[in-house]
Design a protein around this motif. Sequence first.
Motif, mmCIF file in Angstrom:
data_model
loop_
_atom_site.group_PDB
_atom_site.id
_atom_site.type_symbol
_atom_site.label_atom_id
_atom_site.label_comp_id
_atom_site.label_asym_id
_atom_site.label_seq_id
_atom_site.Cartn_x
_atom_site.Cartn_y
_atom_site.Cartn_z
ATOM 1 N N ASN A 185 51.770 37.977 40.582
ATOM 2 C CA ASN A 185 51.507 36.585 40.942
ATOM 3 C C ASN A 185 52.735 36.020 41.629
ATOM 4 N N LEU A 186 52.661 35.882 42.950
ATOM 5 C CA LEU A 186 53.766 35.364 43.745
ATOM 6 C C LEU A 186 53.411 34.003 44.359
ATOM 7 N N SER A 187 52.499 33.305 43.744
ATOM 8 C CA SER A 187 52.080 32.018 44.303
ATOM 9 C C SER A 187 53.261 31.047 44.349
ATOM 10 N N GLY A 188 53.425 30.397 45.489
ATOM 11 C CA GLY A 188 54.512 29.440 45.646
ATOM 12 C C GLY A 188 55.884 30.055 45.817
ATOM 13 N N ALA A 189 55.958 31.384 45.914
ATOM 14 C CA ALA A 189 57.260 32.052 46.034
ATOM 15 C C ALA A 189 57.855 31.863 47.425
ATOM 16 N N ASN A 190 59.171 32.006 47.507
ATOM 17 C CA ASN A 190 59.879 31.944 48.785
ATOM 18 C C ASN A 190 60.337 33.346 49.160
ATOM 19 N N LEU A 191 59.653 33.948 50.131
ATOM 20 C CA LEU A 191 59.998 35.283 50.623
ATOM 21 C C LEU A 191 60.408 35.214 52.088
ATOM 22 N N SER A 192 60.838 34.048 52.512
ATOM 23 C CA SER A 192 61.208 33.877 53.912
ATOM 24 C C SER A 192 62.413 34.745 54.273
ATOM 25 N N ASP A 193 62.392 35.302 55.466
ATOM 26 C CA ASP A 193 63.492 36.129 55.985
ATOM 27 C C ASP A 193 63.748 37.379 55.154
ATOM 28 N N ALA A 194 62.814 37.733 54.277
ATOM 29 C CA ALA A 194 63.011 38.920 53.437
ATOM 30 C C ALA A 194 62.577 40.186 54.171
ATOM 31 N N ASP A 195 63.196 41.311 53.843
ATOM 32 C CA ASP A 195 62.777 42.611 54.353
ATOM 33 C C ASP A 195 61.690 43.133 53.420
ATOM 34 N N LEU A 196 60.434 43.031 53.845
ATOM 35 C CA LEU A 196 59.293 43.450 53.039
ATOM 36 C C LEU A 196 58.587 44.644 53.671
ATOM 37 N N SER A 197 59.320 45.389 54.469
ATOM 38 C CA SER A 197 58.729 46.559 55.115
ATOM 39 C C SER A 197 58.321 47.593 54.063
ATOM 40 N N ASP A 198 57.156 48.214 54.291
ATOM 41 C CA ASP A 198 56.625 49.261 53.397
ATOM 42 C C ASP A 198 56.376 48.741 51.976
ATOM 43 N N THR A 199 56.202 47.441 51.820
ATOM 44 C CA THR A 199 56.007 46.859 50.489
ATOM 45 C C THR A 199 54.523 46.782 50.141
ATOM 46 N N ASN A 200 54.202 47.011 48.864
ATOM 47 C CA ASN A 200 52.818 47.030 48.398
ATOM 48 C C ASN A 200 52.463 45.700 47.738
ATOM 49 N N PHE A 201 51.552 44.946 48.386
ATOM 50 C CA PHE A 201 51.078 43.672 47.845
ATOM 51 C C PHE A 201 49.594 43.742 47.476
ATOM 52 N N THR A 202 49.081 44.922 47.227
ATOM 53 C CA THR A 202 47.671 45.077 46.909
ATOM 54 C C THR A 202 47.261 44.204 45.726
ATOM 55 N N ASN A 203 46.215 43.401 45.919
ATOM 56 C CA ASN A 203 45.667 42.516 44.871
ATOM 57 C C ASN A 203 46.656 41.449 44.393
ATOM 58 N N ALA A 204 47.746 41.233 45.114
ATOM 59 C CA ALA A 204 48.731 40.226 44.703
ATOM 60 C C ALA A 204 48.260 38.821 45.076
ATOM 61 N N ASN A 205 48.718 37.835 44.315
ATOM 62 C CA ASN A 205 48.433 36.439 44.609
ATOM 63 C C ASN A 205 49.615 35.848 45.368
ATOM 64 N N LEU A 206 49.420 35.568 46.657
ATOM 65 C CA LEU A 206 50.473 35.018 47.510
ATOM 66 C C LEU A 206 50.085 33.631 48.034
ATOM 67 N N GLU A 207 49.270 32.931 47.264
ATOM 68 C CA GLU A 207 48.842 31.600 47.682
ATOM 69 C C GLU A 207 50.035 30.651 47.759
ATOM 70 N N ASN A 208 50.128 29.921 48.874
ATOM 71 C CA ASN A 208 51.219 28.961 49.108
ATOM 72 C C ASN A 208 52.597 29.622 49.163
ATOM 73 N N THR A 209 52.632 30.917 49.403
ATOM 74 C CA THR A 209 53.908 31.639 49.483
ATOM 75 C C THR A 209 54.510 31.517 50.881
ATOM 76 N N ASP A 210 55.835 31.402 50.935
ATOM 77 C CA ASP A 210 56.544 31.307 52.216
ATOM 78 C C ASP A 210 56.960 32.702 52.662
ATOM 79 N N LEU A 211 56.282 33.212 53.682
ATOM 80 C CA LEU A 211 56.603 34.522 54.256
ATOM 81 C C LEU A 211 57.137 34.371 55.674
ATOM 82 N N SER A 212 57.601 33.188 56.011
ATOM 83 C CA SER A 212 58.074 32.940 57.377
ATOM 84 C C SER A 212 59.261 33.836 57.717
#
Length: 319
Positions: free
Chosen positions: A253-280
């Motif tokens: 559950n990553l809802s509301g998380a701040n992942l901006s400017d993060a290196d998320l290459s090859d990352t597994n988000f299967t079935n994850a909750n990313l509602e309102n998450t900052d992935l900018s």
Amino acid sequence: MDTNELIQRYQAGERDFSGVKFQYIELSNISLEEINLSDCDLSRAKLHNVNLNNTNLSNAQLVSAEVENTTFINANLSHVNLEGISWQNIDLSNADLTDTSYDHSTIDNSNLTNANLTQMGGFQSTFDNCNLIGANISHAQLSEVTFDNCNLSNVNLSHTTFYDVYIQGSNFSNADFSNAHIKAMSGWSNANYTDVNFQDALYLDPEDLPPDIDLDEAGLMFVGPETDLSGKDLRNIDLSESELSSANFSNANLSGANLSDADLSDTNFTNANLENTDLSDADLTNANFTNANLNNANLDGAIFDNTIMPDGSIRGGEE
């Protein structure tokens, strides 16, 4: 309202002064116990040797207030703006300081035993020689905060984020750091951390933790490349600019998380909750979002390259 009028009306039995403007007011050697100062503006007030026990100061403005030898025992200071304060020899035991803003401030030689500091926001601030035994500082955001020679034994610091926090000479025995987020915290060598609870706490750098602690045995979880945080509750976590390539966040559950400017290459988000998450501006190269919830997620500037989207489609290029 000036000082004389306040004192006269209080001595006549009036207690409700909510919403009144008291900027620059000076009070000394007086008891105003059980007064209602909620929503008042006390910016730059000077309070010396004042009894404010059992008072209601909720939603008040105390910006840059100078307070010395004053008691707030059992007082309600929830949602108060304490930015720029300089307080010395204050008794805040059992006071409610929920959701206070404590930026650019200092509290010296004061008693905060069993005080409620839940959701406190502290930036570039200091607690110096303070007693915080049994205080609740859970779900707080502490950035560039120093605890200098403080007693924080039995304090609740669960779900709190620590960024560039220094704990020199302080006592954290029996403190609860469970589910805390330790981005940068130093001074452990000069602190007492006997029987600290680190269960499910997250850390970004092993150098920010006591070297003699067995991280696995303590229940600490490393957040970095190839980390496994599948199924974890990470709501509102700040992992901006983090290196998280090949991490596993499936079912998390990553809802509301701040992942901006993060290196998320090859990352597994299967079935994850990313509602309102900052992935900018995050790097989502080869990331897998199969069946993930991306409702209201901020994807501005994110890098898509062979990225698997929630519906199974492949997104690539600058879209």
